[in-house]
Design an enzyme around this catalytic site. Sequence first.
Site, mmCIF file in Angstrom:
data_model
loop_
_atom_site.group_PDB
_atom_site.id
_atom_site.type_symbol
_atom_site.label_atom_id
_atom_site.label_comp_id
_atom_site.label_asym_id
_atom_site.label_seq_id
_atom_site.Cartn_x
_atom_site.Cartn_y
_atom_site.Cartn_z
ATOM 1 C CG ASP A 184 16.353 11.730 61.971
ATOM 2 O OD1 ASP A 184 16.598 11.381 60.550
ATOM 3 O OD2 ASP A 184 15.248 12.339 62.284
ATOM 4 C CD GLU A 207 19.469 13.282 58.698
ATOM 5 O OE1 GLU A 207 19.306 13.097 57.407
ATOM 6 O OE2 GLU A 207 18.662 13.387 59.164
#
Length: 651
Positions: A331, A360
């Site tokens: 993340d 990400e």
Amino acid sequence: MYKITDYHQFDIDNAYDGDDLGVRYYDGKTVFKTWSPLATAVYLNLYLGGEGENRLETLPLERIDRGVWYVELLRRVERVYYTFTFEFDYNTRYETADIYARACGINGRRGYIADLKSLDPPGWDSVPRPVCENACDAIVYECHIRDFSSDPDSGIPDEDRGKFTAFTKKGTKYKNVSTCLDHLKELGITHVQLLPVFDYATVDESRPDKAQYNWGYDPLNYNCLEGSYSTDPFDPEARIAQFKQLVMTLHKNGIGVIMDVVYNHTYFTEESAFHKSFPYYYHRLNKDGKFSNGSGCGNETASDHIMYRRFMVNSLKFLAEEYKLDGFRFDLMALHDIETVNYIRDELDRYCPHLLMYGEGWTGGESPLSSDRLAYKWNSYQFARVGLFNDNIRDAIKGGTFNPYDIGYVSGNRNAFHTLKRGIAGSVPHRQLNDAPEACWAFEPDQAVNYCEAHDNHTLWDKLSICAKHFDRQDRVKMDKLAGALVLLSQGMPFLQLGQDFLRSKPRIPTNGEEVNEVTLVDHNSYNSPDYTNSVKWAEKAENIDVFNYYRSLIKLRKSSPLFRLRTKEEVDACLNFEDTGDGSFIVFTLEGNGDKFLIAVNPYTEERHIELREKYYIRLNEEGKMNKFPISSNAVIPPISLIVFKRING
Ligand code: CA
């Protein structure tokens, strides 16, 4: 308390490179170790329970070298809860769970000492990981533990619904369609990516009867599992045993398990176990000494500080080994520095070279660390074999994520094809492509995680119901299928969300006084929305079985030939060729190699298009996902809003 001004020098002087922090058994002894160089005292507290007034004893730890504190008990301590108390400046004391704890009690307040090996299910050692040699061979399916089975139509028994154990149930059905585990097998995905299953903060584990929901991006104990996914959250061992059963069942069925990890911030800041163990070390600070907020969640962790970097690496290695995981999704990975990301890749490779690693390539706010040091997508060439979510192809396919009315290639945007073609070519350089250079960022195709739907933002179907509301349902279904086809037939690693293959929606009940329209009727940020919104509705699979069958055919096709899974930019450049159709939006490309040739024609228009075939082909995959072996060697029709795959008839 003394404030560190030069973390680099501080780490040189104080960082500890052992991987034995936390609790370890040695022969008949139990050894506790923690690191806190500026503490003036550290105590171990042993408890009988995960909460409440039941302390057994408190023991001082002894300071040994490099800021490590140590105490050993001359017995094997088992099934006991524990915390540490850190003292600073001889007066301030913080009691906290151990950041290295591998098991914990209810709501993660106290660590728990257990023999994790003893919780392996029978047969654990004999079930190998499915081998995935290259990320381009993977087809990842993102699932939230609760969403997977909380729907009463899931066919999962009441007590297992929304729990780890739901993933172990075979033969479940809704009417005549398979659900849950059987659905995963039927669809043919290679990996399940689980939204956070580590211990997170925002669901009260002690109240399983209460309606609660969270995605789980609010980390509490990184090396522990979330209690609310266990059938008995009060038993610290149950969640471990049950998660291992989940992994073993999926492995037995040839499906890998990827864990979504959120090392970029902690849910609590001053109240976090990290801050209480060593204030102002594990989080980044702004120049004014306040916590920076690159995550948008109140703080960001400091992977550039050696002991947080080592914490991450040791945590990932522990999770990979103990739970036999097949990969990690990071993340807000751009909050981690590039050196850390490469270090993690190397260390995971040393353990097992087939683990997937992607994340990400963006942040949730501004970080004080300079952007050239962070794992941003635009720095991708500095961290090979780590994938990045391809927001370029996502937005090209379905339209901009942040404006629900924005349209994409499938819904009528006639300018999106430049970016889309970059995505089809794996986001690596290609001799025929010069436009949209920002969408050409991958070092190799294995870095491009291609998707158009994930837990964030609208589902693809909801997005289409807004931006393409003037089209009838039939056309929107075609758009959805075309979007899925583009994700699954582009070079790179395809990623789908649970239920994307049968038009998943996240319905929402507008609040009082809110206008009822296509936007307010669906949820674009359902992180704490009820099951009504988040659960996957298995009845929709039965209703949209044609869409499901289409996705299934696409997956079969992708697996059938290495031409859809080219591993290097040289191969992409050599095997992929775009044909000149005289119309940029009418994309026709071929994939040729090892004697095979596919021709793929993509028609985003509401009228049919024609192409002239110069060799003899048959239809490998039509707009319904079906094959037609009848030879075609001249004019071929591409129906409205569809993609047709032709395969050359050799000889
Ligand atoms: Ca929890």
